[in-house]
Design a protein around this motif. Structure first.
Motif, PDB file in Angstrom:
ATOM      1  N   GLU A   1       0.848  -1.050  -0.064  1.00  0.00           N
ATOM      2  CA  GLU A   1       0.057   0.193   0.109  1.00  0.00           C
ATOM      3  C   GLU A   1       0.872   1.271   0.077  1.00  0.00           C
ATOM      4  O   GLU A   1       2.109   1.126   0.186  1.00  0.00           O
ATOM      5  N   LEU A   2       0.265   2.352  -0.524  1.00  0.00           N
ATOM      6  CA  LEU A   2       1.277   3.724  -0.365  1.00  0.00           C
ATOM      7  C   LEU A   2       1.444   3.802   1.244  1.00  0.00           C
ATOM      8  O   LEU A   2       0.528   3.469   2.019  1.00  0.00           O
ATOM      9  N   TRP A   3       2.449   4.623   1.359  1.00  0.00           N
ATOM     10  CA  TRP A   3       3.106   4.643   2.677  1.00  0.00           C
ATOM     11  C   TRP A   3       2.045   5.668   3.552  1.00  0.00           C
ATOM     12  O   TRP A   3       1.542   6.640   3.316  1.00  0.00           O
ATOM     13  N   PRO A   4       1.380   4.964   4.652  1.00  0.00           N
ATOM     14  CA  PRO A   4       0.492   5.590   5.203  1.00  0.00           C
ATOM     15  C   PRO A   4       0.766   6.257   6.453  1.00  0.00           C
ATOM     16  O   PRO A   4      -0.235   6.903   7.103  1.00  0.00           O
ATOM     17  N   TYR A   5       1.970   6.846   6.818  1.00  0.00           N
ATOM     18  CA  TYR A   5       2.264   7.520   8.044  1.00  0.00           C
ATOM     19  C   TYR A   5       2.819   8.765   7.595  1.00  0.00           C
ATOM     20  O   TYR A   5       3.680   8.861   6.637  1.00  0.00           O
ATOM     21  N   VAL A   6       2.805   9.729   8.441  1.00  0.00           N
ATOM     22  CA  VAL A   6       3.471  11.010   8.247  1.00  0.00           C
ATOM     23  C   VAL A   6       4.096  11.191   9.511  1.00  0.00           C
ATOM     24  O   VAL A   6       3.753  11.058  10.537  1.00  0.00           O
ATOM     25  N   PRO A   7       5.186  12.194   9.480  1.00  0.00           N
ATOM     26  CA  PRO A   7       5.764  12.685  10.539  1.00  0.00           C
ATOM     27  C   PRO A   7       4.926  13.424  11.620  1.00  0.00           C
ATOM     28  O   PRO A   7       4.226  14.274  11.296  1.00  0.00           O
ATOM     29  N   TYR A   8       5.054  13.006  12.882  1.00  0.00           N
ATOM     30  CA  TYR A   8       4.212  13.844  13.835  1.00  0.00           C
ATOM     31  C   TYR A   8       5.118  14.808  14.496  1.00  0.00           C
ATOM     32  O   TYR A   8       5.978  14.082  15.415  1.00  0.00           O
ATOM     33  N   THR A   9       4.967  16.061  14.290  1.00  0.00           N
ATOM     34  CA  THR A   9       5.798  17.063  15.132  1.00  0.00           C
ATOM     35  C   THR A   9       5.186  18.172  15.941  1.00  0.00           C
ATOM     36  O   THR A   9       5.983  19.022  16.527  1.00  0.00           O
ATOM     37  N   ASN A  10       3.961  18.162  15.687  1.00  0.00           N
ATOM     38  CA  ASN A  10       3.146  19.361  16.397  1.00  0.00           C
ATOM     39  C   ASN A  10       2.585  18.709  17.751  1.00  0.00           C
ATOM     40  O   ASN A  10       1.856  18.157  17.924  1.00  0.00           O
ATOM     41  N   PRO A  11       3.499  19.386  18.770  1.00  0.00           N
ATOM     42  CA  PRO A  11       2.974  19.095  20.191  1.00  0.00           C
ATOM     43  C   PRO A  11       1.686  19.722  20.589  1.00  0.00           C
ATOM     44  O   PRO A  11       1.330  19.288  21.668  1.00  0.00           O
ATOM     45  N   TYR A  12       1.379  20.624  20.019  1.00  0.00           N
ATOM     46  CA  TYR A  12       0.147  21.371  20.389  1.00  0.00           C
ATOM     47  C   TYR A  12      -1.083  20.931  20.014  1.00  0.00           C
ATOM     48  O   TYR A  12      -2.235  21.471  20.296  1.00  0.00           O
ATOM     49  N   MET A  13      -1.193  19.758  19.121  1.00  0.00           N
ATOM     50  CA  MET A  13      -2.403  19.352  18.601  1.00  0.00           C
ATOM     51  C   MET A  13      -2.409  17.880  19.042  1.00  0.00           C
ATOM     52  O   MET A  13      -1.364  17.300  19.195  1.00  0.00           O
ATOM     53  N   ALA A  14      -3.684  17.511  19.208  1.00  0.00           N
ATOM     54  CA  ALA A  14      -3.818  16.091  19.492  1.00  0.00           C
ATOM     55  C   ALA A  14      -3.582  15.135  18.345  1.00  0.00           C
ATOM     56  O   ALA A  14      -3.712  15.401  17.190  1.00  0.00           O
ATOM     57  N   PRO A  15      -2.657  13.980  18.790  1.00  0.00           N
ATOM     58  CA  PRO A  15      -2.274  13.151  17.622  1.00  0.00           C
ATOM     59  C   PRO A  15      -3.669  12.399  16.963  1.00  0.00           C
ATOM     60  O   PRO A  15      -4.372  12.166  17.754  1.00  0.00           O
ATOM     61  N   PRO A  16      -3.472  12.167  15.730  1.00  0.00           N
ATOM     62  CA  PRO A  16      -4.368  11.326  15.047  1.00  0.00           C
ATOM     63  C   PRO A  16      -4.662   9.927  15.824  1.00  0.00           C
ATOM     64  O   PRO A  16      -3.945   9.657  16.849  1.00  0.00           O
TER      65      PRO A  16
END
Length: 151
Positions: free
Chosen positions: A93-108
């Motif tokens: 499948e196409l790569w389903p992940y993105v880097p998580y760098t924003n500490p101010y937003m709730a993660p998906p």
């Protein structure tokens, strides 16, 4: 003399036809395609590498078996690379992940299979319509008697 002119005119027609064909062809863009491919052993990795390397337009294939990630760089289309990887019989499948760098937003939503520092890419969870947008904007307004008052 007539033979020389005919030869030169044929050469000019051929050159003109080649340049016209070159302009009609759609130019492909340089892409980097990331795939998630289930690979368990060196044989699986070799099979995926060989089938992707032989594609037209591919310049490099990088495989990280620990993350199950395949990166293909070249003048290729992502959907064609995906179909080619699936033709090996492996789940791809196409790569389903993105880097998580924003500490101010709730993660998906949490995905335990995501590599460190990455989260699963999700589309917008809740699309906001025009009526909801206005209601959300006036939620903390001084003009709204039912607004939340924190002060």
């Amino acid at each position: 003399m007539g033979g020389t002119l005919r030869f030169l005119s044929d050469v000019l027609l051929l050159l003109g036809g080649d340049s016209q064909r070159r302009h009609n062809r759609k130019r492909r863009q340089f892409n980097t395609v990331d795939l998630k491919v289930r690979m368990d052993c060196d044989g699986c990795e070799l099979k995926v590498r060989n089938i992707l390397t032989t594609m037209k337009g591919v310049q490099s294939v990088e495989i990280n078996r620990k993350q199950q990630k395949v990166t293909v760089k070249g003048f290729v289309e992502p959907q064609r690379v995906l179909r080619r990887a699936q033709s090996t019989g492996k789940r791809a499948e196409l790569w389903p992940y993105v880097p998580y760098t924003n500490p101010y937003m709730a993660p998906p939503p949490y995905d335990k299979r995501a590599p460190a520092g990455h989260v699963r890419k999700v589309d917008a969870v809740m699309p906001v319509t025009a009526g909801q947008e206005e209601r959300l904007a006036t939620l903390f307004s001084d003009d709204n008697p039912n607004a939340c008052s924190l002060m």
